[in-house]
Design a protein around this motif. Structure first.
Motif, short mmCIF file in Angstrom:
data_model
loop_
_atom_site.label_atom_id
_atom_site.label_comp_id
_atom_site.label_asym_id
_atom_site.label_seq_id
_atom_site.Cartn_x
_atom_site.Cartn_y
_atom_site.Cartn_z
N ASP A 76 0.61 -1.27 0.01
CA ASP A 76 -0.08 0.02 -0.13
C ASP A 76 0.96 1.29 -0.11
N GLU A 77 2.04 1.35 0.56
CA GLU A 77 2.96 2.26 0.94
C GLU A 77 3.63 2.44 -0.55
N LEU A 78 4.08 1.12 -1.07
CA LEU A 78 4.72 1.55 -2.25
C LEU A 78 3.81 2.21 -3.55
N TYR A 79 2.88 1.56 -3.63
CA TYR A 79 1.72 2.23 -4.44
C TYR A 79 1.41 3.52 -4.34
N ASP A 80 1.24 4.02 -3.07
CA ASP A 80 1.02 5.38 -2.58
C ASP A 80 2.15 6.40 -3.43
N PHE A 315 -15.73 11.30 -1.05
CA PHE A 315 -14.99 10.70 0.17
C PHE A 315 -14.00 9.50 -0.26
N GLY A 316 -13.40 9.91 -1.23
CA GLY A 316 -12.35 8.85 -1.65
C GLY A 316 -11.36 8.38 -0.70
N ALA A 317 -10.75 9.31 0.28
CA ALA A 317 -9.81 9.12 0.85
C ALA A 317 -10.35 7.81 1.81
N ASP A 318 -11.51 7.98 2.12
CA ASP A 318 -12.07 6.82 3.06
C ASP A 318 -12.03 5.48 2.68
N TYR A 319 -11.88 5.36 1.21
CA TYR A 319 -11.90 3.69 0.63
C TYR A 319 -10.42 3.23 1.02
N ASP A 320 -9.51 3.99 1.22
CA ASP A 320 -8.30 3.73 1.86
C ASP A 320 -8.45 2.67 3.01
N LYS A 321 -9.14 3.36 4.12
CA LYS A 321 -9.37 2.73 5.28
C LYS A 321 -10.22 1.37 5.08
N THR A 322 -11.27 1.35 4.30
CA THR A 322 -12.03 0.17 3.91
C THR A 322 -11.06 -0.89 3.34
N LEU A 323 -10.39 -0.67 2.40
CA LEU A 323 -9.44 -1.64 1.87
C LEU A 323 -8.46 -2.24 2.78
N MET A 324 -7.96 -1.46 3.61
CA MET A 324 -6.68 -1.85 4.73
C MET A 324 -7.82 -2.72 5.51
N ALA A 325 -8.87 -2.48 6.00
CA ALA A 325 -9.83 -3.27 6.61
C ALA A 325 -9.99 -4.49 6.16
N TRP A 326 -10.51 -4.43 4.92
CA TRP A 326 -10.90 -5.79 4.13
C TRP A 326 -9.42 -6.55 4.21
N HIS A 327 -8.28 -5.99 4.04
CA HIS A 327 -7.28 -6.67 4.03
C HIS A 327 -6.78 -7.47 5.23
N ALA A 328 -6.97 -6.68 6.41
CA ALA A 328 -6.81 -7.36 7.87
C ALA A 328 -7.64 -8.43 7.70
N ASN A 329 -8.69 -8.36 7.50
CA ASN A 329 -9.91 -9.79 7.59
C ASN A 329 -9.38 -10.80 6.74
N PHE A 330 -8.94 -10.38 5.55
CA PHE A 330 -8.43 -11.55 4.56
C PHE A 330 -7.07 -12.00 5.14
N SER A 355 -2.68 -2.62 -3.41
CA SER A 355 -2.48 -1.70 -4.32
C SER A 355 -3.43 -0.64 -4.61
N CYS A 356 -4.81 -1.12 -4.48
CA CYS A 356 -5.89 -0.22 -4.61
C CYS A 356 -5.87 0.74 -3.41
N ALA A 357 -5.62 0.38 -2.35
CA ALA A 357 -5.63 1.16 -1.28
C ALA A 357 -4.62 2.09 -1.18
N GLY A 358 -3.36 1.83 -2.05
CA GLY A 358 -2.39 2.99 -2.05
C GLY A 358 -2.88 3.87 -3.22
#
Length: 401
Positions: A76-80, A315-330, A355-358
């Motif tokens: 995520d940080e790499l793609y950011d 509110f696109g910046a919020d999707y970053d948090k959603t994807l990171m939460a999905w990743h943690a669950n995954f 990569s999408c979170a980034g």
């Protein structure tokens, strides 16, 4: 006197070394190092990665990661960093020109092709998605303004949609691309409406029909183009990304035809910053076949003469948090699916989520909610502010067990 023998490198080795240096110099622009020890640095585990990057762009980079040819602790940080530095605009392989031309000039989202993404992505298995998503199975970005976890963020998003649509008991609502029915169920439970939803996923239809048997909801396995009914309100959450630029106008004409004259339409969609850009080739091949993110201009063109844009909320910046939460669950759930899906799928899915979170973190992708009316709301439309405002109608329908 004999001259000392000097080994000359082969042309192939020279070319490989040149590509390595080119990749190294390019990554330096984004403060990323090859062989570095920071979380966002890239460690090459096998040869050929620079060659794949410069001949296939992100398709080659993503496939090389799936193959285990390189590692990175924080994708995520790499793609950011990569997208903030706009490195994708520096790498334009000729091999991807056909993909770009097809996306621009062909209709890759016909009524026949529309079913491909359902089979390839959404029908992976309800157990898999249940492990990654919130309990309502909401597979779209949440609203995190006042939320502390994924469940709160998704409920805040669903309630915000209901309030933006000004739902009232007894209204009939159409959900285009209803997924597992999270919005429909929430709206019925808390606002007393009846809903019909369409999806191109067999798994979603079966799961939602069984789960919400006690609510006034109808789930249909149906392409949106075949809808021919009238509704008080229409909503589409995370489906417009599959419609395609060749079909945007057809889609909006259908919504206009199916919505009552005093109705409201809410469109919730991921969006891109540039009208002429095309879908990422790796995402197109491995995650969302035939996807096509819209730009603001493309959506505006599709609405021209049909709708008044009452509200546009990003509110696109919020999707970053959603994807990171999905990743943690995954990651937590992965041991349950490892034997069935395998290591290459694991790396593919990890690359997708991070990569999408980034990309959202870099503001390369956006998340918009549009509120549209046919002739303009009399006196003007006021957006309901704040996710913490939970005032809504008393639920007349029983909540399913």
């Amino acid at each position: 006197m004999t001259e000392a023998f000097t080994e000359h490198p082969s042309p192939g080795k020279i070319a490989r070394n040149r590509l390595y240096r080119m990749m190294e110099e390019l990554l330096e622009i984004a403060d990323v190092r090859l062989g570095g020890n920071r979380p966002w640095d890239i460690r090459l585990m096998a040869g050929g990665v620079p060659e794949r990057v410069f001949t296939q762009g992100n398709l080659g980079l993503g496939e090389a990661y799936m193959d285990g040819a390189w590692e990175c602790d924080r994708l995520d940080e790499l793609y950011d960093r990569i997208l903030r530095a706009q490195l994708d605009r520096h790498v334009k392989p000729l091999k991807l020109m056909l993909h770009s031309l097809q996306a621009r000039f062909l209709n890759r989202q016909t009524s026949r092709k529309a079913w491909e993404v359902g089979e390839a992505h959404y029908d992976l298995g309800n157990d898999f998605y249940a492990a990654m998503l919130d309990p309502r199975m909401t597979y779209t970005g949440g609203y995190w303004a006042d939320a502390s976890d994924l469940v709160e963020a998704q409920e805040a998003k669903l309630d915000m949609i209901c309030r933006k649509l000004r739902l009232e008991p007894g209204m009939r609502v159409l959900d285009i691309g209803c997924g597992w029915g999270s919005f429909m169920a929430y709206a019925a439970e808390h606002y007393g409406v009846e809903c019909a939803g369409v999806t191109i996923s067999k798994e979603q239809t079966a799961w939602a029909t069984e789960r919400y048997d006690g609510l006034p909801l109808e789930f249909r396995l149906q392409d949106y183009r075949s809808i021919n009914e009238r509704f008080d309100r229409i909503v589409s959450v995370g489906m417009f990304e599959h419609v395609g630029r060749k079909n945007h106008r057809t889609y909006m004409e259908l919504v206009h035809r199916c919505m009552n004259d005093d109705g409201l339409f809410l469109l919730h969609t991921i969006g891109k910053n540039r009208r002429k850009s095309t879908t990422d080739p790796w995402i197109d091949r491995y995650i969302f076949p035939n996807g096509d993110l819209p730009s603001i201009g493309q959506i505006g063109d599709a609405c021209d003469g049909l709708f008044v844009v009452e509200d546009l909320h990003n509110f696109g910046a919020d999707y970053d948090k959603t994807l990171m939460a999905w990743h943690a669950n995954f990651e937590r759930a992965w041991p349950r699916f490892e034997d069935e899906l395998g290591q290459r799928f694991y790396r593919m899915w990890r690359y997708y989520l991070l990569s999408c979170a980034g990309a959202f973190r870099a503001r390369d992708l956006q998340l918009w909610q549009w509120v549209l009316s046919k002739d303009g709301v009399r006196g003007g439309y006021q957006r309901p502010e704040g996710a913490s405002d939970t005032a809504h109608a008393t639920a007349p329908w029983p909540t399913p067990a």
